[in-house]
Design a protein around this motif. Sequence first.
Motif, PDB file in Angstrom:
ATOM      1  N   ALA A 135     -26.073  88.370 -24.101  1.00  0.00           N
ATOM      2  CA  ALA A 135     -27.108  87.636 -24.334  1.00  0.00           C
ATOM      3  C   ALA A 135     -27.437  86.352 -23.784  1.00  0.00           C
ATOM      4  N   LEU A 136     -26.167  85.529 -23.829  1.00  0.00           N
ATOM      5  CA  LEU A 136     -26.228  84.307 -23.104  1.00  0.00           C
ATOM      6  C   LEU A 136     -26.492  84.320 -21.549  1.00  0.00           C
ATOM      7  N   ASN A 137     -25.793  85.229 -20.859  1.00  0.00           N
ATOM      8  CA  ASN A 137     -26.016  85.569 -19.625  1.00  0.00           C
ATOM      9  C   ASN A 137     -27.596  85.961 -19.113  1.00  0.00           C
ATOM     10  N   TRP A 138     -28.130  86.660 -20.039  1.00  0.00           N
ATOM     11  CA  TRP A 138     -29.405  87.268 -19.945  1.00  0.00           C
ATOM     12  C   TRP A 138     -30.241  86.002 -19.668  1.00  0.00           C
ATOM     13  N   LEU A 139     -30.139  85.090 -20.610  1.00  0.00           N
ATOM     14  CA  LEU A 139     -30.947  83.870 -20.450  1.00  0.00           C
ATOM     15  C   LEU A 139     -30.962  83.055 -19.304  1.00  0.00           C
ATOM     16  N   MET A 140     -29.544  83.053 -18.682  1.00  0.00           N
ATOM     17  CA  MET A 140     -29.288  82.426 -17.708  1.00  0.00           C
ATOM     18  C   MET A 140     -30.006  83.016 -16.305  1.00  0.00           C
ATOM     19  N   THR A 141     -29.727  84.365 -16.377  1.00  0.00           N
ATOM     20  CA  THR A 141     -30.319  85.251 -15.575  1.00  0.00           C
ATOM     21  C   THR A 141     -31.919  84.865 -15.215  1.00  0.00           C
ATOM     22  N   LYS A 142     -32.608  84.738 -16.415  1.00  0.00           N
ATOM     23  CA  LYS A 142     -34.058  84.595 -16.455  1.00  0.00           C
ATOM     24  C   LYS A 142     -34.569  83.281 -15.446  1.00  0.00           C
ATOM     25  N   SER A 143     -34.007  82.474 -15.706  1.00  0.00           N
ATOM     26  CA  SER A 143     -34.167  81.338 -14.687  1.00  0.00           C
ATOM     27  C   SER A 143     -33.071  80.150 -14.470  1.00  0.00           C
ATOM     28  N   LYS A 144     -33.019  79.356 -13.258  1.00  0.00           N
ATOM     29  CA  LYS A 144     -32.231  78.413 -13.087  1.00  0.00           C
ATOM     30  C   LYS A 144     -32.483  77.271 -13.806  1.00  0.00           C
ATOM     31  N   THR A 145     -33.487  77.075 -14.514  1.00  0.00           N
ATOM     32  CA  THR A 145     -33.684  75.896 -15.351  1.00  0.00           C
ATOM     33  C   THR A 145     -33.625  76.255 -16.748  1.00  0.00           C
ATOM     34  N   ILE A 146     -32.705  77.543 -16.974  1.00  0.00           N
ATOM     35  CA  ILE A 146     -32.236  77.656 -18.521  1.00  0.00           C
ATOM     36  C   ILE A 146     -30.920  77.343 -18.877  1.00  0.00           C
ATOM     37  N   PHE A 147     -30.685  76.465 -19.896  1.00  0.00           N
ATOM     38  CA  PHE A 147     -29.336  76.275 -20.090  1.00  0.00           C
ATOM     39  C   PHE A 147     -29.152  76.300 -21.726  1.00  0.00           C
ATOM     40  N   PRO A 148     -28.780  77.512 -22.346  1.00  0.00           N
ATOM     41  CA  PRO A 148     -28.792  77.821 -23.661  1.00  0.00           C
ATOM     42  C   PRO A 148     -27.589  76.978 -24.334  1.00  0.00           C
ATOM     43  N   ILE A 149     -28.010  76.660 -25.654  1.00  0.00           N
ATOM     44  CA  ILE A 149     -27.222  75.881 -26.565  1.00  0.00           C
ATOM     45  C   ILE A 149     -26.857  76.734 -27.636  1.00  0.00           C
ATOM     46  N   PRO A 150     -25.942  77.493 -27.711  1.00  0.00           N
ATOM     47  CA  PRO A 150     -25.362  78.239 -28.826  1.00  0.00           C
ATOM     48  C   PRO A 150     -24.447  77.564 -29.535  1.00  0.00           C
ATOM     49  N   ARG A 151     -24.779  78.107 -31.006  1.00  0.00           N
ATOM     50  CA  ARG A 151     -23.918  77.543 -31.828  1.00  0.00           C
ATOM     51  C   ARG A 151     -22.572  78.141 -31.885  1.00  0.00           C
ATOM     52  N   ALA A 152     -21.719  77.349 -32.162  1.00  0.00           N
ATOM     53  CA  ALA A 152     -20.289  77.876 -32.235  1.00  0.00           C
ATOM     54  C   ALA A 152     -19.517  76.997 -33.368  1.00  0.00           C
ATOM     55  N   SER A 153     -19.279  77.638 -34.129  1.00  0.00           N
ATOM     56  CA  SER A 153     -18.720  77.206 -35.470  1.00  0.00           C
ATOM     57  C   SER A 153     -17.188  77.378 -35.502  1.00  0.00           C
ATOM     58  N   ARG A 154     -16.505  77.991 -34.425  1.00  0.00           N
ATOM     59  CA  ARG A 154     -15.164  78.046 -34.444  1.00  0.00           C
ATOM     60  C   ARG A 154     -14.697  78.006 -32.852  1.00  0.00           C
ATOM     61  N   PRO A 155     -13.603  77.529 -32.791  1.00  0.00           N
ATOM     62  CA  PRO A 155     -12.908  77.345 -31.307  1.00  0.00           C
ATOM     63  C   PRO A 155     -13.087  78.662 -30.728  1.00  0.00           C
ATOM     64  N   GLU A 156     -12.767  79.771 -31.036  1.00  0.00           N
ATOM     65  CA  GLU A 156     -12.937  80.998 -30.315  1.00  0.00           C
ATOM     66  C   GLU A 156     -14.288  81.419 -30.031  1.00  0.00           C
ATOM     67  N   ARG A 157     -15.336  80.916 -30.758  1.00  0.00           N
ATOM     68  CA  ARG A 157     -16.808  81.087 -30.259  1.00  0.00           C
ATOM     69  C   ARG A 157     -17.042  80.466 -29.119  1.00  0.00           C
ATOM     70  N   ILE A 158     -16.289  79.139 -28.856  1.00  0.00           N
ATOM     71  CA  ILE A 158     -16.492  78.436 -27.531  1.00  0.00           C
ATOM     72  C   ILE A 158     -16.160  79.142 -26.639  1.00  0.00           C
ATOM     73  N   VAL A 159     -14.709  79.623 -26.585  1.00  0.00           N
ATOM     74  CA  VAL A 159     -14.341  80.312 -25.469  1.00  0.00           C
ATOM     75  C   VAL A 159     -14.998  81.476 -25.126  1.00  0.00           C
ATOM     76  N   GLU A 160     -15.486  82.399 -26.250  1.00  0.00           N
ATOM     77  CA  GLU A 160     -16.525  83.276 -25.824  1.00  0.00           C
ATOM     78  C   GLU A 160     -17.632  83.229 -24.969  1.00  0.00           C
ATOM     79  N   ASN A 161     -18.151  82.081 -25.641  1.00  0.00           N
ATOM     80  CA  ASN A 161     -19.581  81.607 -25.038  1.00  0.00           C
ATOM     81  C   ASN A 161     -19.322  81.319 -23.363  1.00  0.00           C
ATOM     82  N   ALA A 162     -18.260  80.582 -23.278  1.00  0.00           N
ATOM     83  CA  ALA A 162     -17.868  80.099 -21.925  1.00  0.00           C
ATOM     84  C   ALA A 162     -17.637  81.509 -20.939  1.00  0.00           C
ATOM     85  N   GLY A 163     -17.381  82.658 -21.619  1.00  0.00           N
ATOM     86  CA  GLY A 163     -17.352  83.863 -20.830  1.00  0.00           C
ATOM     87  C   GLY A 163     -18.745  84.359 -20.247  1.00  0.00           C
ATOM     88  N   SER A 164     -19.682  83.753 -20.679  1.00  0.00           N
ATOM     89  CA  SER A 164     -21.306  84.400 -20.289  1.00  0.00           C
ATOM     90  C   SER A 164     -21.479  83.762 -18.929  1.00  0.00           C
TER      91      SER A 164
END
Length: 183
Positions: A135-164
């Motif tokens: 889902a995060l990669n889809w956003l970044m694929t849509k435009s080079k001007t898009i920088f999503p800001i996902p909520r990350a309530s736990r450290p493992e979510r930050i690591v997961e989000n970085a994998g996008s």
Amino acid sequence: PDRSIRRLNCTYIDLYQIHMPNSRVPIGQTMKAMEKLVTDGKVKYLGVSNFSLEQTKSAEQVLSTTQLASNQVEYNLMRRKIENDLLPYCEQKHIVILPYRPLAHGKLVKPDAKLAAAMDEVSRKHGGKTRAQIALNWLMTKSKTIFPIPRASRPERIVENAGSVGWSLDFEDTKKLEEAAAS
């Protein structure tokens, strides 16, 4: 922003955004005050949040010494209204889109059956990427001007989000996901 600068123990704020349009305060008055913060060196860039195309244009027209840097709006695979007008305009004007709720309050992590099947197929094709990463990669694929800001309530979510990042969906992946999300 003086208190924020002191609290953050810095000399200026990188990006200062209006959180929401306020019909009781003229946008011209607000933007002129914000522009003065840039002139005074307290803020480096100005942004808006939840501004429509018309509101974004109005905010821009008032600025004389700086440009609008960002618009933070809700945007994700299930909520794509900005693609009709705001996104193309911001791309043209080099205004960054900062999508909030990029995972649609978790609905893109636990989607309905049709979207889940499409995401799982894309996951297999891309080495087991999670639905959040897709889902995060889809956003970044849509435009080079898009920088999503996902909520990350736990450290493992930050690591997961970085994998996008570091990989890209192709046209077929994007089409498959968009068709599944629309139905």
